[in-house]
Design an enzyme around this catalytic site. Sequence first.
Site, PDB file in Angstrom:
ATOM      1  N   PHE A  35      33.679  46.401  48.338  1.00 56.25           N
ATOM      2  CA  PHE A  35      35.023  46.734  47.865  1.00 56.25           C
ATOM      3  C   PHE A  35      34.948  47.778  46.756  1.00 56.25           C
ATOM      4  CE2 PHE A  35      35.139  42.255  49.128  1.00 56.25           C
ATOM      5  CZ  PHE A  35      36.283  42.181  49.911  1.00 56.25           C
ATOM      6  N   ASP A  36      35.893  48.702  46.754  1.00 52.72           N
ATOM      7  CA  ASP A  36      36.187  49.464  45.551  1.00 52.72           C
ATOM      8  C   ASP A  36      36.887  48.518  44.576  1.00 52.72           C
ATOM      9  OD1 ASP A  36      36.607  51.663  43.814  1.00 52.72           O
ATOM     10  OD2 ASP A  36      38.587  52.006  44.683  1.00 52.72           O
TER      11      ASP A  36
END
Length: 324
Positions: A162-163
């Site tokens: 994930f960012d």
Amino acid sequence: MAYDLTDKLVIGISSRALFNLELENRLFNDEGVQAYSDYQRRHEDEPLLPGTAFPLVRALLELNRSIPGRRLVEVVVISRNSPDTGLRAFNAIEAHQLDITRAAFTGGTPIAPYLQAFKVDLFLSRDADDVQAAVDGGVAAAQLYDAPAIYEPPGKQIRIAFDGDAVLFSPESEHIFKTEGLDAFVEHERRNRHQAMAEGPFAKLLLRLAEIQDHFPAGRSPVRIAIVTARNSPAHTRVIHTLRAWNVSIDEAFFLGGLPKDLVLQAFGAHMFFDDQESHVERAAGLVPAGLVPYKGGQLLSTDVGGKTLPTQPTGRANHIESA
């Protein structure tokens, strides 16, 4: 007794995200619904090749073999196809021996209202409008890019990356960076380094994955989670404090300070990477499956999941008819 989805990770997926239906989608766009329907009928017994989300879905379904008598994951095909044209997708599910038994074929009507009905935690699609409507309705969703030409999924471990800002966390800090510049961003994060960030659209999904990890002994979970963010020191401190406040342990974190993410994601072996920046997703998608999170901010509403307060967002974006 009715089957209960509340204690499971529920993935909603369009048929075009699960299988490669790009030729069929072009036919739909170029020649219309009838030509598309006729083609799907003629070819409904021909196997479909895997799409961008296929490796992730197959790996997640394997989790149901991990604990005898306990299903951890359910996958629901949610598609704008008619029941008639949707038959090809279910034939492909059977051919690939995927443990998927539930579907919603809406016949061209909007998908978003059905996501809450199926208690969907994550919706994956190739259609930008369907994804935006899902996010606007409070469901974590991503628009998937083309599958990488060469991709070998990791072995038995599921790896999801994930960012941070505007994906796991709220877009507040990212907004400061974009509107006031790097110095203002760094100062804001320094002042608030011990204050947890608000939840972003994928916070609920992160907690669902953490709940799955809790079913396994420490260090032996089949699910591995990474944050891959453009943040660096000292802005990384707030990320750590936020995860502590959420009582979530991340397996790996990469604070890249603006360096490209694609090679790190390839080294991590991501089944899927979620980011809100098109440039990051486009570059990553050449090496690993990747999806764009179209989070635009807005007033977060609250919903209680597993004892934690998590976000939903206001509804209100129209959809259009599409093939998958």
